[in-house]
Design a protein around this motif. Structure first.
Motif, PDB file in Angstrom:
ATOM      1  N   ILE A  83       0.761  -1.237   0.031  1.00 62.88           N
ATOM      2  CA  ILE A  83       0.035  -0.020  -0.011  1.00 62.88           C
ATOM      3  C   ILE A  83       0.924   1.168  -0.136  1.00 62.88           C
ATOM      4  O   ILE A  83       0.309   2.319   0.019  1.00 62.88           O
ATOM      5  N   CYS A  84       2.243   1.031  -0.020  1.00 61.79           N
ATOM      6  CA  CYS A  84       3.089   2.397  -0.317  1.00 61.79           C
ATOM      7  C   CYS A  84       2.984   3.210   0.536  1.00 61.79           C
ATOM      8  O   CYS A  84       2.883   3.054   2.004  1.00 61.79           O
ATOM      9  N   SER A  85       2.744   4.493   0.356  1.00 63.05           N
ATOM     10  CA  SER A  85       2.816   5.542   1.425  1.00 63.05           C
ATOM     11  C   SER A  85       1.276   5.703   2.187  1.00 63.05           C
ATOM     12  O   SER A  85       1.576   6.575   3.058  1.00 63.05           O
ATOM     13  N   ILE A  86       0.437   4.882   1.950  1.00 65.08           N
ATOM     14  CA  ILE A  86      -0.552   4.755   2.843  1.00 65.08           C
ATOM     15  C   ILE A  86      -0.246   4.447   4.351  1.00 65.08           C
ATOM     16  O   ILE A  86      -0.780   4.547   5.609  1.00 65.08           O
ATOM     17  N   THR A  87       0.821   3.743   4.094  1.00 67.52           N
ATOM     18  CA  THR A  87       1.601   3.351   5.462  1.00 67.52           C
ATOM     19  C   THR A  87       1.755   4.590   6.552  1.00 67.52           C
ATOM     20  O   THR A  87       1.791   4.315   7.754  1.00 67.52           O
ATOM     21  N   LYS A  88       1.862   5.773   6.169  1.00 62.58           N
ATOM     22  CA  LYS A  88       2.163   6.894   6.852  1.00 62.58           C
ATOM     23  C   LYS A  88       1.034   7.082   7.850  1.00 62.58           C
ATOM     24  O   LYS A  88       1.238   7.808   9.134  1.00 62.58           O
ATOM     25  N   GLN A  89       0.065   6.908   7.410  1.00 62.11           N
ATOM     26  CA  GLN A  89      -1.121   7.087   8.362  1.00 62.11           C
ATOM     27  C   GLN A  89      -1.260   6.014   9.599  1.00 62.11           C
ATOM     28  O   GLN A  89      -1.824   6.617  10.610  1.00 62.11           O
ATOM     29  N   LEU A 245      15.426   1.221   7.185  1.00 65.03           N
ATOM     30  CA  LEU A 245      14.946   2.339   7.340  1.00 65.03           C
ATOM     31  C   LEU A 245      14.544   3.461   6.427  1.00 65.03           C
ATOM     32  O   LEU A 245      13.816   4.452   6.443  1.00 65.03           O
ATOM     33  N   ASN A 246      15.169   3.094   5.176  1.00 65.75           N
ATOM     34  CA  ASN A 246      14.722   4.137   4.147  1.00 65.75           C
ATOM     35  C   ASN A 246      13.362   3.963   3.735  1.00 65.75           C
ATOM     36  O   ASN A 246      12.642   4.666   2.927  1.00 65.75           O
ATOM     37  N   LEU A 247      12.666   2.715   4.112  1.00 68.44           N
ATOM     38  CA  LEU A 247      11.345   2.504   3.767  1.00 68.44           C
ATOM     39  C   LEU A 247      10.490   2.267   5.052  1.00 68.44           C
ATOM     40  O   LEU A 247       9.137   2.778   5.064  1.00 68.44           O
ATOM     41  N   LYS A 248      10.881   1.750   5.949  1.00 65.84           N
ATOM     42  CA  LYS A 248      10.173   1.578   7.290  1.00 65.84           C
ATOM     43  C   LYS A 248       9.607   2.668   7.681  1.00 65.84           C
ATOM     44  O   LYS A 248      10.300   3.570   8.222  1.00 65.84           O
ATOM     45  N   GLY A 249       8.474   2.564   8.135  1.00 65.36           N
ATOM     46  CA  GLY A 249       7.707   3.671   8.784  1.00 65.36           C
ATOM     47  C   GLY A 249       7.036   4.735   7.944  1.00 65.36           C
ATOM     48  O   GLY A 249       5.885   5.393   8.255  1.00 65.36           O
ATOM     49  N   ASN A 250       7.595   4.711   6.723  1.00 58.27           N
ATOM     50  CA  ASN A 250       7.107   5.635   5.578  1.00 58.27           C
ATOM     51  C   ASN A 250       6.346   5.057   4.405  1.00 58.27           C
ATOM     52  O   ASN A 250       5.656   5.528   3.574  1.00 58.27           O
ATOM     53  N   GLY A 251       6.465   3.759   4.425  1.00 61.01           N
ATOM     54  CA  GLY A 251       5.907   2.745   3.209  1.00 61.01           C
ATOM     55  C   GLY A 251       6.196   1.421   3.321  1.00 61.01           C
ATOM     56  O   GLY A 251       6.621   0.899   4.272  1.00 61.01           O
ATOM     57  N   GLY A 252       5.678   0.727   2.379  1.00 61.71           N
ATOM     58  CA  GLY A 252       6.022  -0.786   2.476  1.00 61.71           C
ATOM     59  C   GLY A 252       4.864  -1.618   3.293  1.00 61.71           C
ATOM     60  O   GLY A 252       5.143  -2.949   3.010  1.00 61.71           O
ATOM     61  N   ILE A 253       4.127  -1.104   4.004  1.00 61.11           N
ATOM     62  CA  ILE A 253       3.121  -2.036   4.768  1.00 61.11           C
ATOM     63  C   ILE A 253       2.168  -2.872   3.732  1.00 61.11           C
ATOM     64  O   ILE A 253       2.034  -2.407   2.567  1.00 61.11           O
ATOM     65  N   LEU A 254       2.118  -3.953   3.833  1.00 59.07           N
ATOM     66  CA  LEU A 254       1.417  -5.004   2.899  1.00 59.07           C
ATOM     67  C   LEU A 254      -0.115  -5.264   3.660  1.00 59.07           C
ATOM     68  O   LEU A 254      -0.435  -5.257   4.580  1.00 59.07           O
ATOM     69  N   SER A 255      -1.306  -5.062   2.859  1.00 56.02           N
ATOM     70  CA  SER A 255      -2.437  -5.125   3.371  1.00 56.02           C
ATOM     71  C   SER A 255      -3.321  -5.470   2.044  1.00 56.02           C
ATOM     72  O   SER A 255      -3.057  -5.604   1.057  1.00 56.02           O
ATOM     73  N   ARG A 256      -4.830  -5.900   2.523  1.00 60.00           N
ATOM     74  CA  ARG A 256      -5.727  -6.200   1.508  1.00 60.00           C
ATOM     75  C   ARG A 256      -6.671  -5.045   1.602  1.00 60.00           C
ATOM     76  O   ARG A 256      -7.046  -4.648   2.796  1.00 60.00           O
ATOM     77  N   ALA A 257      -7.931  -5.176   0.550  1.00 62.71           N
ATOM     78  CA  ALA A 257      -8.946  -4.114   0.697  1.00 62.71           C
ATOM     79  C   ALA A 257      -9.815  -4.416   1.948  1.00 62.71           C
ATOM     80  O   ALA A 257     -10.108  -3.210   2.451  1.00 62.71           O
ATOM     81  N   LEU A 310     -13.348  15.081   3.096  1.00 61.57           N
ATOM     82  CA  LEU A 310     -12.692  14.039   2.459  1.00 61.57           C
ATOM     83  C   LEU A 310     -11.061  14.140   3.575  1.00 61.57           C
ATOM     84  O   LEU A 310     -10.698  15.084   3.391  1.00 61.57           O
ATOM     85  N   VAL A 311     -10.818  12.763   3.726  1.00 58.71           N
ATOM     86  CA  VAL A 311      -9.645  12.510   4.308  1.00 58.71           C
ATOM     87  C   VAL A 311      -9.000  11.529   3.433  1.00 58.71           C
ATOM     88  O   VAL A 311      -9.827  10.551   3.153  1.00 58.71           O
ATOM     89  N   VAL A 312      -7.867  11.764   2.892  1.00 59.80           N
ATOM     90  CA  VAL A 312      -7.288  10.665   1.716  1.00 59.80           C
ATOM     91  C   VAL A 312      -6.162  10.807   1.754  1.00 59.80           C
ATOM     92  O   VAL A 312      -5.223  11.817   2.243  1.00 59.80           O
ATOM     93  N   HIS A 313      -5.572   9.321   1.414  1.00 55.69           N
ATOM     94  CA  HIS A 313      -3.972   9.341   1.206  1.00 55.69           C
ATOM     95  C   HIS A 313      -3.748   8.324   0.260  1.00 55.69           C
ATOM     96  O   HIS A 313      -4.318   7.163   0.100  1.00 55.69           O
ATOM     97  N   GLY A 314      -2.818   8.837  -0.818  1.00 53.98           N
ATOM     98  CA  GLY A 314      -2.434   7.499  -1.778  1.00 53.98           C
ATOM     99  C   GLY A 314      -0.977   7.229  -1.376  1.00 53.98           C
ATOM    100  O   GLY A 314      -0.183   7.727  -0.630  1.00 53.98           O
ATOM    101  N   GLY A 315      -0.492   6.186  -2.312  1.00 48.69           N
ATOM    102  CA  GLY A 315       0.672   5.716  -2.427  1.00 48.69           C
ATOM    103  C   GLY A 315       1.050   5.143  -3.652  1.00 48.69           C
ATOM    104  O   GLY A 315       0.234   4.816  -4.349  1.00 48.69           O
ATOM    105  N   ALA A 316       2.432   5.339  -4.131  1.00 51.38           N
ATOM    106  CA  ALA A 316       2.769   4.910  -5.189  1.00 51.38           C
ATOM    107  C   ALA A 316       4.101   4.625  -5.504  1.00 51.38           C
ATOM    108  O   ALA A 316       5.155   5.067  -4.640  1.00 51.38           O
TER     109      ALA A 316
END
Length: 359
Positions: A83-89, A245-257, A310-316
């Motif tokens: 889910i890329c940067s949705i991790t941030k939330q 740490l270049n990814l941990k906490g800011n991206g890379g979480i795996l999830s499903r819908a 609207l509250v929104v966040h994307g990732g790519a």
């Protein structure tokens, strides 16, 4: 194939939230109802899952495209994506959970948690990390690059600020990696372990994380770039505790819908954060000059004083694209997860919201 979620992510978010009419005429997305949504996704050879909920009822939940290159391996509604940067939330929610436990304050500065912070960065606050107003650069290295905490902090502290602290919105992945480290230092737990116990488990999100879910091989989608299949995200160069740490906490979480829907419901029902803290979480703390109308703590925010808030966040990345849209007052959730670099994800989400709000 090396994955990045830095410059590409910024370009994608700019695409979606600064100018929704930026697609050319032959790329326009016109969705009048759920039937036309399905036709549009098929026509685009969309690969991923789309889940739409209105008034707590699932009104659309379909999967498209290939999960990987093996025979008969197609995405289904339970496929797990990066889910890329949705991790941030989730990182932001972890920080606010610690604030509820009186272990962190958003007014704390970096020097409370890290030694040797240089003068130009020692007064950066947790609030500024959360709102991308710290002045820190986007990133310092590749997502899958092996890097120790000591090396990471040295490079971050040696980097040049790109704007004065607190003055401008500059999207920063490393700022959220610092927040991940603060979670570990304040909680005494590994980042994912803390999120799992304090955020995912209370939300019943059993299929979200880095390594704790112990993924089966056929659960996680492979990313595709220009039709070429890459490794699964968790088959890349990760440590035993997930990405470095270049990814941990800011991206890379795996999830499903379906787990992302549980997360949306958890937010609206104050399951993880109490009502007052949720209001702080989704409050428009900063007005960027680019990307978002407003930014909360890990969220872009539109129409904050309207029934259509609207509250929104994307990732790519160059392999995955994701978007989560929540209209809390309307009880509408739109989730789009794709295992391709798919620019139309954002315009599709916008068109879905347009016809739902027009009803």
């Amino acid at each position: 194939m090396k994955k990045t979620n830095t410059i590409l992510l910024l370009l994608m978010l700019s695409f979606s939230l600064m100018n929704f009419s930026c697609t050319s005429s032959d790329e326009e997305v016109i969705i009048n109802d759920l039937s036309s949504l399905d036709k549009e996704l098929v026509a685009r050879d969309f690969s991923g899952v789309v889940l739409v909920v209105q008034n707590d009822d699932i009104i659309f939940n379909k999967a498209y495209g290939r999960k990987n290159g093996q025979e008969n391996e197609w995405n289904d509604v339970n496929t797990v994506f990066d889910i890329c940067s949705i991790t941030k939330q989730f990182t932001a929610a972890g920080i606010l959970k610690l604030s509820m436990q009186n272990k962190v304050s958003v007014n704390d500065d970096l020097s409370k948690y890290f030694d040797g912070v240089p003068n130009d960065k020692k007064n950066i606050t947790v609030h500024q990390l959360l709102t991308h107003s710290s002045g820190l650069v986007v990133g310092i290295g590749g997502d899958y690059e092996t890097i120790t905490e000591e090396e990471f902090l040295e490079q971050v502290f040696d980097s040049e600020l790109i704007s004065p602290v607190g003055e401008r919105f500059n999207y920063s992945n490393i700022g959220y990696s610092l927040l991940g480290l603060i979670i570990e230092k304040a909680s005494g737990m590994d980042y994912e372990t803390f999120l799992n116990s304090q955020v995912f488990e209370p939300s019943k999100m059993n299929h979200t994380g880095y390594v704790i879910p112990d993924w089966e091989t056929n659960e996680v989608a492979n990313g595709f770039f220009d039709g070429k299949e890459a490794k699964k995200p968790n088959e890349e160069n990760w440590s035993d505790n997930g990405p470095y740490l270049n990814l941990k906490g800011n991206g890379g979480i795996l999830s499903r819908a379906s787990d992302m829907l549980l997360w949306s419901q958890s937010i609206m029902n104050n399951t993880v954060l109490d009502e007052a803290t949720t209001a702080t979480y989704l409050y428009p703390h900063f007005q960027p000059t680019n990307i978002y109308d407003n930014y909360g703590y890990g969220w872009g925010i539109e129409n904050p004083d309207s029934e259509n808030k609207l509250v929104v966040h994307g990732g790519a990345s160059n392999l995955f694209t994701s978007d989560l849209w929540i209209y809390p007052k309307k009880r509408i959730t739109i989730i789009i997860l794709s295992n391709e670099f798919e620019e139309s994800v954002y315009t599709i989400a916008r068109e879905i919201s347009n016809f739902l709000l027009a009803e």
